[in-house]
Design a protein around this motif. Sequence first.
Motif, PDB file in Angstrom:
ATOM      1  N   TYR A 118      20.869   5.451  83.098  1.00  0.00           N
ATOM      2  CA  TYR A 118      19.877   5.265  83.850  1.00  0.00           C
ATOM      3  C   TYR A 118      19.023   4.752  83.727  1.00  0.00           C
ATOM      4  O   TYR A 118      18.116   4.482  83.086  1.00  0.00           O
ATOM      5  CB  TYR A 118      20.322   5.215  85.191  1.00  0.00           C
ATOM      6  N   TYR A 121      18.159   2.721  80.567  1.00  0.00           N
ATOM      7  CA  TYR A 121      18.572   1.530  80.939  1.00  0.00           C
ATOM      8  C   TYR A 121      17.272   0.630  82.046  1.00  0.00           C
ATOM      9  O   TYR A 121      16.428   0.156  81.367  1.00  0.00           O
ATOM     10  CB  TYR A 121      19.436   1.782  81.790  1.00  0.00           C
ATOM     11  N   PHE A 122      16.421   2.107  82.969  1.00  0.00           N
ATOM     12  CA  PHE A 122      14.749   1.734  83.142  1.00  0.00           C
ATOM     13  C   PHE A 122      13.907   1.118  83.040  1.00  0.00           C
ATOM     14  O   PHE A 122      13.385   0.274  82.482  1.00  0.00           O
ATOM     15  CB  PHE A 122      15.010   2.329  84.558  1.00  0.00           C
ATOM     16  N   LEU A 123      13.962   2.293  81.694  1.00  0.00           N
ATOM     17  CA  LEU A 123      12.952   2.124  80.785  1.00  0.00           C
ATOM     18  C   LEU A 123      13.110   0.940  79.627  1.00  0.00           C
ATOM     19  O   LEU A 123      12.312   0.204  78.994  1.00  0.00           O
ATOM     20  CB  LEU A 123      13.138   3.113  79.594  1.00  0.00           C
ATOM     21  N   ASN A 125      14.325  -2.184  80.365  1.00  0.00           N
ATOM     22  CA  ASN A 125      14.527  -3.092  81.171  1.00  0.00           C
ATOM     23  C   ASN A 125      12.848  -2.873  81.456  1.00  0.00           C
ATOM     24  O   ASN A 125      12.549  -4.770  81.414  1.00  0.00           O
ATOM     25  CB  ASN A 125      15.069  -2.926  82.229  1.00  0.00           C
ATOM     26  N   GLU A 126      12.193  -1.911  81.830  1.00  0.00           N
ATOM     27  CA  GLU A 126      10.579  -2.694  82.257  1.00  0.00           C
ATOM     28  C   GLU A 126       9.890  -2.546  81.357  1.00  0.00           C
ATOM     29  O   GLU A 126       8.992  -3.499  80.807  1.00  0.00           O
ATOM     30  CB  GLU A 126      10.436  -1.104  82.244  1.00  0.00           C
ATOM     31  N   ILE A 127      10.497  -2.755  79.854  1.00  0.00           N
ATOM     32  CA  ILE A 127       9.870  -3.031  78.082  1.00  0.00           C
ATOM     33  C   ILE A 127       9.722  -4.140  77.360  1.00  0.00           C
ATOM     34  O   ILE A 127       9.488  -4.560  76.898  1.00  0.00           O
ATOM     35  CB  ILE A 127       8.876  -1.583  77.441  1.00  0.00           C
ATOM     36  N   GLY A 128      10.401  -4.791  78.297  1.00  0.00           N
ATOM     37  CA  GLY A 128      11.703  -6.112  77.518  1.00  0.00           C
ATOM     38  C   GLY A 128      12.401  -5.366  76.431  1.00  0.00           C
ATOM     39  O   GLY A 128      12.458  -6.165  75.462  1.00  0.00           O
ATOM     40  N   TYR A 130      15.748  -4.089  76.330  1.00  0.00           N
ATOM     41  CA  TYR A 130      17.230  -4.008  76.908  1.00  0.00           C
ATOM     42  C   TYR A 130      17.647  -5.290  76.081  1.00  0.00           C
ATOM     43  O   TYR A 130      17.416  -6.872  76.541  1.00  0.00           O
ATOM     44  CB  TYR A 130      17.175  -4.197  78.798  1.00  0.00           C
TER      45      TYR A 130
END
Length: 270
Positions: A118, A121-123, A125-128, A130
Amino acid sequence: MRRHAVLWSVVLLAAAMLVPFVLVAVNAVKTPADYAANGPLSLPREVSLDGIIAFWDRVDFGEKLLNSVVISGSVAVLAVVVSVCNAYALGIGRVRGRLWILVVFLIANTLPQEALAYPLYFLANEIGLYDTRTAVVIVFTVIQASFGTYLLTSTLTGFPRELLEAARLDGATRWQVLLRIVVPVSRPTLGVLFVFFFIWTWNEFFLPLVLLISNENQTVPVALGVLQGQRMMDATTTSASALLGVVPAIAFFLIFQRAMTRGITAGAGK
């Protein structure tokens, strides 16, 4: 007598390792009717490549193979570079708190991937990043480099100080000492790490499954797992998928086996 016992032990071990691979290869070239009639242990009545071709076309295996080669190769190279730089600072540079830093690297290497899923995944997704190969390369470069740093630091701690002092007296900078002395002397060990990092990354499944959701970005293990999970393959196609999945890694290992042998021999000599 002892030599014969050792020889038979090696033969039995080799047979235990090769038999599963031979069974997979044999069943991969059978027809479904032949497999159903004679079972998995029989030889094929005729060699059929239909299962291999069907699997290749179904998953676009060439694309998945390219993804795995790019990701594994990039991770292997970058992780070796990062490991060497870290170990040079910790093992030869004698950074303060070196022991605790190594403990942190060791703990990072033992963390279960489920605990990282998780946050990564979060990091990503946050920095584009993913669903990109770049994210997987960065993640596994850090994971593999943590082990490489721990291993190389212990190796470079005993590096001959005479060579380092002679290079410094000749006016070599720190980077020149690293590139012209430390790296050439440590090349066998670096070759072993390169092979291990490539194969380890090639076999990774869980984090690539989490971080790569697009079909065109998936690696070979992820494609195999997804397709088998959908129950879209018969026994011969499943064997073909297993064969195609393992052959590239075996080929890579055979190509670089001399580097492995030199590295292990150099380590034993030391």
